[in-house]
Design a protein around this motif. Sequence first.
Motif, PDB file in Angstrom:
ATOM      1  N   SER A 162     -10.366 -15.963   6.213  1.00 20.68           N
ATOM      2  CA  SER A 162     -10.383 -15.574   7.444  1.00 20.68           C
ATOM      3  C   SER A 162     -10.193 -17.160   8.325  1.00 20.68           C
ATOM      4  CB  SER A 162     -11.275 -14.745   8.163  1.00 20.68           C
ATOM      5  OG  SER A 162     -12.696 -15.446   8.028  1.00 20.68           O
ATOM      6  N   VAL A 163     -10.519 -18.226   7.796  1.00 22.25           N
ATOM      7  CA  VAL A 163     -10.576 -19.535   8.624  1.00 22.25           C
ATOM      8  C   VAL A 163      -9.357 -20.010   8.946  1.00 22.25           C
ATOM      9  CG1 VAL A 163     -11.187 -22.028   8.218  1.00 22.25           C
ATOM     10  CG2 VAL A 163     -12.565 -20.312   7.118  1.00 22.25           C
ATOM     11  N   THR A 164      -9.286 -20.031  10.367  1.00 24.53           N
ATOM     12  CA  THR A 164      -8.076 -20.441  10.936  1.00 24.53           C
ATOM     13  C   THR A 164      -7.781 -22.059  11.225  1.00 24.53           C
ATOM     14  OG1 THR A 164      -9.208 -20.763  13.173  1.00 24.53           O
ATOM     15  CG2 THR A 164      -8.348 -18.551  12.743  1.00 24.53           C
ATOM     16  N   ASP A 177     -19.167 -21.450  15.380  1.00 24.08           N
ATOM     17  CA  ASP A 177     -18.962 -20.565  16.260  1.00 24.08           C
ATOM     18  C   ASP A 177     -19.103 -19.008  15.647  1.00 24.08           C
ATOM     19  OD1 ASP A 177     -18.862 -22.489  18.096  1.00 24.08           O
ATOM     20  OD2 ASP A 177     -16.514 -22.575  18.186  1.00 24.08           O
ATOM     21  N   ARG A 178     -18.390 -18.900  14.327  1.00 27.63           N
ATOM     22  CA  ARG A 178     -18.354 -17.621  13.649  1.00 27.63           C
ATOM     23  C   ARG A 178     -19.358 -17.317  12.872  1.00 27.63           C
ATOM     24  NH1 ARG A 178     -12.419 -17.330  11.287  1.00 27.63           N
ATOM     25  NH2 ARG A 178     -13.221 -15.285  10.918  1.00 27.63           N
ATOM     26  N   GLY A 179     -20.732 -17.884  13.001  1.00 24.88           N
ATOM     27  CA  GLY A 179     -22.100 -17.526  12.353  1.00 24.88           C
ATOM     28  C   GLY A 179     -22.103 -17.924  10.936  1.00 24.88           C
ATOM     29  N   GLU A 206     -15.690 -24.450  14.032  1.00 22.67           N
ATOM     30  CA  GLU A 206     -15.179 -23.029  13.779  1.00 22.67           C
ATOM     31  C   GLU A 206     -16.218 -22.312  12.972  1.00 22.67           C
ATOM     32  OE1 GLU A 206     -11.927 -20.281  11.782  1.00 22.67           O
ATOM     33  OE2 GLU A 206     -11.455 -22.399  11.695  1.00 22.67           O
ATOM     34  N   LEU A 219     -19.017 -15.934   5.563  1.00 15.32           N
ATOM     35  CA  LEU A 219     -17.811 -15.930   6.092  1.00 15.32           C
ATOM     36  C   LEU A 219     -16.626 -15.953   5.062  1.00 15.32           C
ATOM     37  CD1 LEU A 219     -16.071 -15.864   8.907  1.00 15.32           C
ATOM     38  CD2 LEU A 219     -15.849 -18.375   8.548  1.00 15.32           C
TER      39      LEU A 219
END
Length: 307
Positions: free
Chosen positions: A246-248, A279-281, A276, A242
């Motif tokens: 892009s981490v929110t 959830d985003r793999g 998070e 990841l």
Amino acid sequence: MSEVQLRIHDLWKTFHPGLFESSVEVLRGLSLEVDKGEIFGFLGPNGAGKTTTIKAVTGLVIPDRGEISIADQPHDSMQAKRLIGFMAESPYLYTYLTGREYLRFSAELLEIESAEIDDRVESTLARVSMTDRADRKMRTFSKGMLQRIALGQALLGDPQLLILDEPMSGLDPVGRRDVRDIILEQKDRGVTVFFSSHIIPDVETVCDRVATVIAGSVRGIGAVRELIAREVESYEVTFTDLDPKSVTTPVASVHRGSDAAWVRVDAERRDTLIRELADRGARLVSLTPVQSSLEELLLRQYEEAAS
């Protein structure tokens, strides 16, 4: 179960300077216990109550209320006093004497047998690295040399409880190392060492446990590692698969290596970030707590007391 060598319970002390000056409450219910054979650091900023506590233990100050015992004896009893070796922060020495003369005089006050005095004085001078300068008048000594003689006086009677008030004050790095070595040597001999300091590295290096004191009361007590472990403020999270940008979830810092990325996140957002990533793999590689230093802990306690 550990045997308690020094017990202080609910100690209070207020000084009344004069008719037109405000009273100063220096100790506010201070309590702690020092186990037999341990090195115990008493850490806090100037004015926190460290010296007043030590003076109360040694009988130089009478507390308003509270209890102090040494080896289960009242601290003001002769049995307790004979167990103590004490070095003050600013020791008063008879500077017209030589270092050797002063230690001989102190040995007589300690009622050391006459036949033992010479050997005891010489071994003590060697222990504090003052043999070569022992015949100089103490008025010619540097502050560090005076500290060494004062420490020698505290060791002279082979105490079971060694109480040192800012023992590294005025010493150069070599002198500080020597004092640390002496403290560790005393521990090896089974002596309990209780010393105050505001020099944090000295406390971290030698102490089995430490108490932080702010505004006359103990704010934390335990091994240095334990105290710091209670103060986890953030985590370093390492992951793959990841883009970290892009981490929110709000994070304090972002880094990206060739194989993995890592971010620092506040403790309260840790679980949100982990969810998070799942959830985003992303694949979680490690989760490492970032602990405060002892200095940061003390500063935070001081700021909280002042607010």
